[in-house]
Enzyme design. Structure first.
Site, mmCIF file in Angstrom:
data_model
loop_
_atom_site.group_PDB
_atom_site.id
_atom_site.type_symbol
_atom_site.label_atom_id
_atom_site.label_comp_id
_atom_site.label_asym_id
_atom_site.label_seq_id
_atom_site.Cartn_x
_atom_site.Cartn_y
_atom_site.Cartn_z
ATOM 1 N N SER A 197 0.834 -1.202 0.000
ATOM 2 C CA SER A 197 0.000 0.000 0.000
ATOM 3 C C SER A 197 0.873 1.258 0.000
ATOM 4 O O SER A 197 1.618 1.483 -0.953
ATOM 5 C CB SER A 197 -0.968 -0.049 1.181
ATOM 6 O OG SER A 197 -1.996 0.889 1.046
ATOM 7 N N ASP A 394 -7.927 -5.870 -5.858
ATOM 8 C CA ASP A 394 -7.800 -4.614 -5.102
ATOM 9 C C ASP A 394 -8.114 -3.427 -5.999
ATOM 10 O O ASP A 394 -7.647 -3.365 -7.146
ATOM 11 C CB ASP A 394 -6.374 -4.486 -4.558
ATOM 12 C CG ASP A 394 -6.160 -3.210 -3.768
ATOM 13 O OD1 ASP A 394 -7.094 -2.785 -3.058
ATOM 14 O OD2 ASP A 394 -5.052 -2.638 -3.849
ATOM 15 N N CYS A 397 -5.239 0.331 -4.624
ATOM 16 C CA CYS A 397 -3.891 0.374 -5.223
ATOM 17 C C CYS A 397 -3.841 -0.750 -6.255
ATOM 18 O O CYS A 397 -3.123 -1.737 -6.106
ATOM 19 C CB CYS A 397 -2.806 0.192 -4.174
ATOM 20 S SG CYS A 397 -2.684 1.519 -2.966
ATOM 21 N N HIS A 451 -6.331 -6.410 -1.492
ATOM 22 C CA HIS A 451 -5.239 -5.508 -1.126
ATOM 23 C C HIS A 451 -4.141 -6.215 -0.328
ATOM 24 O O HIS A 451 -2.964 -6.014 -0.593
ATOM 25 C CB HIS A 451 -5.829 -4.358 -0.307
ATOM 26 C CG HIS A 451 -4.904 -3.217 -0.068
ATOM 27 N ND1 HIS A 451 -4.442 -2.393 -1.074
ATOM 28 C CD2 HIS A 451 -4.367 -2.730 1.083
ATOM 29 C CE1 HIS A 451 -3.668 -1.456 -0.558
ATOM 30 N NE2 HIS A 451 -3.600 -1.638 0.742
ATOM 31 N N GLU A 452 -4.535 -7.019 0.644
ATOM 32 C CA GLU A 452 -3.567 -7.712 1.500
ATOM 33 C C GLU A 452 -3.288 -9.099 0.921
ATOM 34 O O GLU A 452 -3.850 -10.109 1.341
ATOM 35 C CB GLU A 452 -4.102 -7.808 2.930
ATOM 36 C CG GLU A 452 -4.326 -6.448 3.580
ATOM 37 C CD GLU A 452 -4.844 -6.536 5.007
ATOM 38 O OE1 GLU A 452 -4.695 -7.606 5.647
ATOM 39 O OE2 GLU A 452 -5.404 -5.540 5.498
#
Length: 477
Positions: A197, A394, A397, A451-452
């Site tokens: 991120s 995601d 980002c 995202h993660e």
């Protein structure tokens, strides 16, 4: 020099005085032990940097693998500046395994997110209230150090003087110097930086700063321990606003999961980007002033990012899910407020996942709008094995922006990298993403991850981590 106490006989002392008439006046490291509220702490004062490190050994929290050591506590990097760290030995061969650090982004978010939700020794399965061992923890391969920075984030507390990515780097370097002095057995290990991120800012700047400090140590202008940086990994990073604000428009229109805008809206948003956002970012880049960079951040958010994020009910961290998506589970944050847990690990403050105050300091300098592609390019040019990777579900980002940033990295292999098509990346023979590698630089799109990335695809994430730490080009298995 490390502090030690020796009993010297009078005769030996006289001989020593004759041989060395001038006493050694250089500062010495100091180590002591204290008990506070029933918890035992080791206190180490690092002479070279003036830092003090205070920690608990083997709290029994999170990493419960027999024989695997852990240390958690604080580094005092200045007056009333206490930076939290949590270190876990490698589960195998800790005496020879490399050392890696993990930083979550924000700016102003705790690295306990990564520890408990992504790649740490334990995780909370299906929202459980207590953790269980994570078989794909990155400390299955490397010694892992998680750092809450800047001050005020996570368990870190005290005076926060950090207002930007650039001003954050020296404090992280100082922590590592004190860490090496307290734990000299980890000196000279291969070292990696992994982040996500806002780590698209942190990773390049921290890596570049460490290499500058290494050069200064070699030149004799700085006293410290060389950090043997061999790897940099950034998933779903925020590198360059001019590329990634436009990527919001394109990804919202043509990602593989959910079309958020129509043809006409896509055209309209591109026009808005070109007429409002891009000129504001260009002004930030040309002047470098806080005012212009703050203005560009608000201009792009109000015209592009904000409106697009409201076009449908979706989670900006996983476009497949609704905005109230319960994953990754937040139960870890409640766990970290339990008094028995706080006491065991030696924390001295109330856990804050992503507090507003540190974020606002970064916002005050327009740090979000500042590009870190030049620092990323410098790191790649230096030969550090570098991977830019992104979960393709995601939005915040997204991988469109990540690929655009990767293609913009300037190094000897840039032309070949830009021309190279993405190829299949497999995990145990199954399609897991698409990637390309030229020399020491790789890009990877990860299928089905938000995202993660390590939360969604933990086995693949561990494979990428190991290959990168080993200095290898990404390779399918």
């Amino acid at each position: 020099m490390r502090f030690s106490t020796r009993l010297i006989s009078g005769l030996a002392l006289s001989a020593l005085a004759l041989a060395s008439p001038l006493p050694d006046s250089s500062p010495k490291d100091k180590r002591s032990f204290v008990e506070r509220d029933g918890t035992n702490f080791t206190v180490f004062e690092h002479a070279a940097t003036g830092a003090k490190i205070e920690f608990v050994t083997n709290s029994g929290i999170c990493e419960t693998t027999p024989g695997v050591n852990s240390y958690s506590g604080y580094l005092s990097v200045g007056t009333n500046m206490n930076m939290w760290f949590w270190f876990f030995e490698a589960r195998t061969n800790p005496t020879t395994a490399p050392l890696a650090t993990w930083f979550n982004g924000g700016p102003g978010c705790s690295s306990m997110i990564g520890l408990f939700q992504e790649n740490g020794p334990c995780h909370f399965v299906n929202g459980a209230s207590t953790p269980s061992l994570n078989p794909y923890s990155w400390n299955s391969y490397a010694n892992m150090l998680y750092i809450d920075q800047p001050i005020g984030v996570g368990f870190s507390y005290g005076t926060d003087s950090v207002t930007s990515t650039v001003t954050a780097a020296p404090y992280v370097w100082k922590l590592l110097q004190a860490f090496y002095a307290q734990f000299p057995r980890y000196e000279n290990r291969n070292f990696g930086i992994f982040t996500e991120s806002y780590g698209g800012h942190y990773g390049p700047e921290f890596a570049d700063y460490f290499e500058q400090q290494n050069a200064a140590i070699t030149a004799g202008s700085v006293t410290g321990q060389n950090i043997k940086l061999v790897a940099l990994g950034i998933n779903n990073g925020w590198f360059d606003a001019s590329l990634q604000e436009k990527a919001y428009v394109d990804y919202s229109y043509s990602n593989n999961y959910k079309q958020l805008i129509s043809d006409s809206q896509h055209t309209s948003y591109l026009n808005t980007y070109n007429s409002q956002c891009a000129p504001a970012l260009a002004k930030c880049k040309s002047s470098g002033s806080n005012t212009d960079c703050k203005n560009s951040d608000s201009t792009c958010y109000n015209s592009i990012e904000g409106p697009l994020s409201q076009t449908a009910d979706f989670d900006v961290y996983d476009i497949r899910a609704p905005s109230n998506d319960p994953n990754p589970p937040e139960t870890y944050a409640t766990y970290l407020t339990r008094s028995d847990v706080v006491k065991a690990i030696g924390a001295q403050s109330t856990y804050q996942e992503c507090p507003n105050a540190p974020y606002q300091k970064f916002a005050s300098t327009g740090d979000n709008s500042r590009s870190f592609l030049s620092q990323l390019s410098d790191v790649v040019k230096s030969g550090v094995t570098t991977v830019v990777w992104a979960g393709d579900a995601d939005w915040i980002c997204n991988w469109f922006g990540g690929l655009a940033a990767a293609n913009a990295v300037t190094y000897a292999g840039q032309a070949a990298f830009q021309a190279k098509a993405l190829a299949s990346y497999t995990l145990n023979g199954a399609a897991a993403g698409t990637f390309k590698t030229v020399n020491n630089f790789s890009f990877l799109r990860v299928f089905g991850a938000g995202h993660e990335v390590p939360f969604y695809t933990p086995q693949l994430a561990l494979q990428v981590f190991k290959q990168t730490m080993q200095g290898q080009a990404l390779a399918s298995t």
